[in-house]
Design an enzyme around this catalytic site. Structure first.
Site, PDB file in Angstrom:
ATOM      1  N   HIS A  75      37.075  43.524  37.907  1.00  0.00           N
ATOM      2  CA  HIS A  75      36.642  44.820  38.443  1.00  0.00           C
ATOM      3  C   HIS A  75      35.642  45.518  37.528  1.00  0.00           C
ATOM      4  CE1 HIS A  75      39.317  47.596  36.058  1.00  0.00           C
ATOM      5  NE2 HIS A  75      40.149  46.575  36.067  1.00  0.00           N
ATOM      6  N   ASP A 192      38.603  47.318  29.783  1.00  0.00           N
ATOM      7  CA  ASP A 192      39.299  47.117  31.048  1.00  0.00           C
ATOM      8  C   ASP A 192      38.370  47.636  32.160  1.00  0.00           C
ATOM      9  OD1 ASP A 192      41.053  47.033  33.200  1.00  0.00           O
ATOM     10  OD2 ASP A 192      42.257  48.729  32.510  1.00  0.00           O
ATOM     11  N   GLU A 226      39.566  49.031  41.760  1.00  0.00           N
ATOM     12  CA  GLU A 226      40.801  48.484  41.204  1.00  0.00           C
ATOM     13  C   GLU A 226      41.633  49.546  40.509  1.00  0.00           C
ATOM     14  OE1 GLU A 226      43.643  46.610  38.476  1.00  0.00           O
ATOM     15  OE2 GLU A 226      42.018  47.995  37.982  1.00  0.00           O
ATOM     16  N   GLU A 227      40.991  50.451  39.783  1.00  0.00           N
ATOM     17  CA  GLU A 227      41.734  51.452  39.007  1.00  0.00           C
ATOM     18  C   GLU A 227      42.501  52.436  39.892  1.00  0.00           C
ATOM     19  OE1 GLU A 227      42.440  51.268  36.070  1.00  0.00           O
ATOM     20  OE2 GLU A 227      40.859  50.310  34.914  1.00  0.00           O
ATOM     21  N   ASP A 246      41.654  40.137  34.303  1.00  0.00           N
ATOM     22  CA  ASP A 246      41.794  41.532  33.898  1.00  0.00           C
ATOM     23  C   ASP A 246      42.370  41.538  32.485  1.00  0.00           C
ATOM     24  OD1 ASP A 246      41.817  44.309  33.977  1.00  0.00           O
ATOM     25  OD2 ASP A 246      42.708  44.381  35.982  1.00  0.00           O
ATOM     26  N   HIS A 326      43.623  51.685  28.492  1.00  0.00           N
ATOM     27  CA  HIS A 326      43.422  53.014  29.083  1.00  0.00           C
ATOM     28  C   HIS A 326      43.300  54.098  28.018  1.00  0.00           C
ATOM     29  CE1 HIS A 326      44.610  52.179  33.545  1.00  0.00           C
ATOM     30  NE2 HIS A 326      43.826  51.244  33.034  1.00  0.00           N
TER      31      HIS A 326
END
Length: 350
Positions: A75, A192, A226-227, A246, A326
């Site tokens: 992603h 990410d 995706e998030e 991922d 994150h």
């Protein structure tokens, strides 16, 4: 088991692509610029990026067996925010895009992207930002209602901020603060999942440079939601296996490091396909790639979204190990390159 493939991947190319990707703002739903970059760059490799109505990108790489199709997803969208409202002070109240703890963005520089294509800089702060002013500044809870963005313009009211063209619904991107060190360490926001996208660039570049045709047809899917949970909820019906690429999460109770390829056996949506996961482990051993098998109870992937969307597929999940996911993330170039190597080993013999 057959002999190792040992592909000579272009490490410099992979790292350069990662640096370029990290420099392009792309919070979920605001991926137009990064998709244009993708289209241009994959075109240089001789591939064609097709766009879905949703805004995902797809590349088809014909294989020796046209009737066997493997999907590989990564992603391009990242965490970010959106203007929720403008406060009487001229400050911005924001709403998160994606899931993160508010303390991970406190003090971060950001950009506000208006609907008429203007961009302004700002800083994320607590509403009680100074210990010299507020006695409870240290204890003030870091939650959405207690956070705001200070705009780097001379504004003191809601009306003055509005005159800049800033309004509810404008996207906000976090500054990545990318550092690529000579010893291979890479630290930045949004590894990410741009580290995985860079691995797929290395994957494509090797196939093209070597003139190799994979054993099966490959469809690379680059998702843009995706998030927020529905990145690859739709995939083409001819895909029978999907490998989501991922980042691998690191921490207590987990085995992977930032130099490993993470192989996820189970996440919050349940176990991944037994045979695919076992095959990936076998290939990592054969190729002598540092790897770890882990369980991620607070994690979901594009493969999870495809399964929830009703796709009748087998699915697996791998990716480079990333510390402090994150947040202020870090990985190593070895993990990114080796992720590409594992994917190549898988598709050359499927």
């Amino acid at each position: 088991m057959t002999s190792p493939l040992k592909p000579q991947l272009n490490r410099e190319y992979i790292v350069n692509q990662l640096e370029a990707l990290l420099g392009i703002p792309s919070p979920s739903g605001y991926c137009m610029a990064i998709m244009k970059y993708m289209k241009d760059e994959v075109g240089k490799l001789g591939y064609k990026l097709e766009m879905t109505p949703k805004g995902n990108g797809m590349i088809t790489i014909p294989g020796q067996m046209a009737d066997q199709v493997i999907g590989i997803s990564a992603h391009l969208d990242t965490l970010g925010a959106m203007v929720r409202s403008i406060k009487p002070s001229g400050m911005i109240r924001f709403t998160p895009i994606g899931s993160y703890a508010m303390h991970t963005v406190e003090g971060e520089y950001c950009r506000i992207h208006t609907r008429d294509n203007r961009t302004y800089e700002g800083t994320v702060l607590s509403t009680k930002a100074s210990v010299h002013v507020y006695t409870d500044a240290r204890d003030w809870k870091r939650e959405e209602a207690n956070m705001e963005i200070r705009i780097d313009e001379t504004v003191k009211s809601k009306e003055e901020t509005g005159k800049l063209g800033i309004a509810a619904g404008d996207f906000i991107s976090w500054e990545p603060r990318t550092r690529i060190l000579p010893n291979g360490w890479i630290k930045s926001r949004h590894l990410d999942d741009k580290a995985s996208v860079a691995a797929l660039f290395g994957f494509m570049e090797w196939l093209k440079r070597e003139g190799v045709v994979p054993s099966c047809t490959i469809k690379l899917i680059f998702s843009t939601y995706e998030e927020v949970g529905h990145g690859s909820s739709f995939i083409p019906a001819d895909i029978t296996e999907l490998i989501a690429v991922d980042m691998g999460a690191l921490g207590d109770d987990l085995s992977a490091t930032e130099r490993d390829v993470s192989i996820c056996a189970k996440d919050s949506t349940g176990p991944y396909d037994y045979n695919m996961t076992s095959r990936l482990i076998e290939l990592a051993k054969r190729e002598e790639l540092p790897y770890a098998v882990d369980i991620y109870p607070h994690y979901g992937s594009d493969a999870s979204a495809a399964l929830r969307g009703g796709s009748n597929i087998r699915a697996a999940l791998i990716g480079p190990g990333v510390h402090a996911s994150h947040g202020m993330e870090r990985t190593h170039a070895d993990a990114v390159v080796n992720t590409a190597a594992l994917l190549l080993a898988y598709v050359m013999e499927s």
